[in-house]
Motif scaffolding. Sequence first.
Motif, PDB file in Angstrom:
ATOM      1  N   ALA A   5      -2.282  -7.201   6.945  1.00  0.00           N
ATOM      2  CA  ALA A   5      -1.587  -6.120   6.237  1.00  0.00           C
ATOM      3  C   ALA A   5      -2.355  -4.800   6.361  1.00  0.00           C
ATOM      4  O   ALA A   5      -1.807  -3.729   6.091  1.00  0.00           O
ATOM      5  N   LEU A   6      -3.621  -4.870   6.727  1.00  0.00           N
ATOM      6  CA  LEU A   6      -4.460  -3.660   6.850  1.00  0.00           C
ATOM      7  C   LEU A   6      -4.663  -3.312   8.317  1.00  0.00           C
ATOM      8  O   LEU A   6      -4.896  -4.208   9.140  1.00  0.00           O
ATOM      9  N   SER A   7      -4.572  -2.030   8.609  1.00  0.00           N
ATOM     10  CA  SER A   7      -4.786  -1.623  10.002  1.00  0.00           C
ATOM     11  C   SER A   7      -5.415  -0.240  10.076  1.00  0.00           C
ATOM     12  O   SER A   7      -4.995   0.673   9.353  1.00  0.00           O
ATOM     13  N   ASP A   8      -6.381  -0.092  10.987  1.00  0.00           N
ATOM     14  CA  ASP A   8      -7.024   1.209  11.216  1.00  0.00           C
ATOM     15  C   ASP A   8      -6.037   2.217  11.793  1.00  0.00           C
ATOM     16  O   ASP A   8      -6.247   3.422  11.702  1.00  0.00           O
ATOM     17  N   LEU A  10      -3.009   2.797  10.853  1.00  0.00           N
ATOM     18  CA  LEU A  10      -2.112   3.438   9.879  1.00  0.00           C
ATOM     19  C   LEU A  10      -2.730   4.727   9.332  1.00  0.00           C
ATOM     20  O   LEU A  10      -3.941   4.825   9.218  1.00  0.00           O
ATOM     21  N   LEU A  12      -2.863   5.731   6.411  1.00  0.00           N
ATOM     22  CA  LEU A  12      -3.298   5.594   5.009  1.00  0.00           C
ATOM     23  C   LEU A  12      -4.729   5.057   4.972  1.00  0.00           C
ATOM     24  O   LEU A  12      -5.051   4.121   5.706  1.00  0.00           O
ATOM     25  N   LEU A  14      -8.009   2.907   4.285  1.00  0.00           N
ATOM     26  CA  LEU A  14      -8.042   1.444   4.149  1.00  0.00           C
ATOM     27  C   LEU A  14      -8.009   0.981   2.700  1.00  0.00           C
ATOM     28  O   LEU A  14      -7.369  -0.011   2.362  1.00  0.00           O
ATOM     29  N   GLN A  17      -4.553   1.031   1.531  1.00  0.00           N
ATOM     30  CA  GLN A  17      -3.789  -0.069   2.148  1.00  0.00           C
ATOM     31  C   GLN A  17      -4.085  -1.386   1.426  1.00  0.00           C
ATOM     32  O   GLN A  17      -3.191  -2.186   1.158  1.00  0.00           O
ATOM     33  N   ARG A  20      -2.455  -1.364  -1.933  1.00  0.00           N
ATOM     34  CA  ARG A  20      -1.005  -1.585  -1.797  1.00  0.00           C
ATOM     35  C   ARG A  20      -0.699  -3.075  -1.597  1.00  0.00           C
ATOM     36  O   ARG A  20       0.223  -3.624  -2.184  1.00  0.00           O
ATOM     37  N   HIS A  21      -1.526  -3.726  -0.739  1.00  0.00           N
ATOM     38  CA  HIS A  21      -1.302  -5.149  -0.469  1.00  0.00           C
ATOM     39  C   HIS A  21      -1.514  -5.989  -1.736  1.00  0.00           C
ATOM     40  O   HIS A  21      -0.681  -6.825  -2.096  1.00  0.00           O
TER      41      HIS A  21
END
Length: 243
Positions: A5-8, A10, A12, A14, A17, A20-21
Amino acid sequence: FDPTALSDALPLPLYLQLARHLRSLIVEGRLTDQDALPGERELAETFGVSRVTVRKALRELIAEGLLHQRQGAGTFINRSPHVEQRLSALTSFTEDIGGRGLKPESRWLGRSVATATPEEAMALGLRPGAEVVRLHRLRLADGTPLAIELSALPASVLPDPDLVQGSLYETLRGRGHPPFRALQRLSAIRLPADQAVLLGVPDGAPALYIERRTFLENGSPLEFVRSHYRGDAYDFVVELSLV
Ligand code: GLP
């Protein structure tokens, strides 16, 4: 937990992110089997981020009222009471909450005797200039705020707001004015900041705006209530039949 669900890539940060998750897992009830979150180190490893990122994400969710931390014990999900409410029964908050084995409480936000606003006068069938008693209460179950209610009643029925100590409906019954019938309208809204703070939920959180007009058996208007019920704490249930 889903580390993908987390990505560099994006736009937003980390920590947001991660917040949010975790938020979506909590509000969708997908962490129901556990009250405590894993420790910071474990979360950092699971998501492949630094402990600083984990700490910042947790701080966000604590500020939103979704989590709390206990010194030396860890981070916990704030479980709020969930109430399944029959829509067709004319009951009071005290009865609804007490009937579920929870402790009903009210905190006064205001109480006054005042001239009815045009809206109140119309709802209560009063002449312009007539007096109403206004009761503004935060309603809680086991210490958790669930709703804000602003009731207006003709001063002829309830001359003094101080007569209400616990349950309004109990007081009215005791004074020979038992609520007999009500009309209610529900609409979905987002909570404005001042009400969100009182209810301990994030700004803009979903809620139900409920208007109730209650009548005596002889048809005279008894109460006009404008209330905000937390969307995450209530399910309204009604039985349908063939007409
Ligand atoms: C419910 C209703 C309100 C009503 C209240 C009375 O919450 N939605 O319209 O005023 O009950 O509750 P109590 O008798 O506990 O004060």
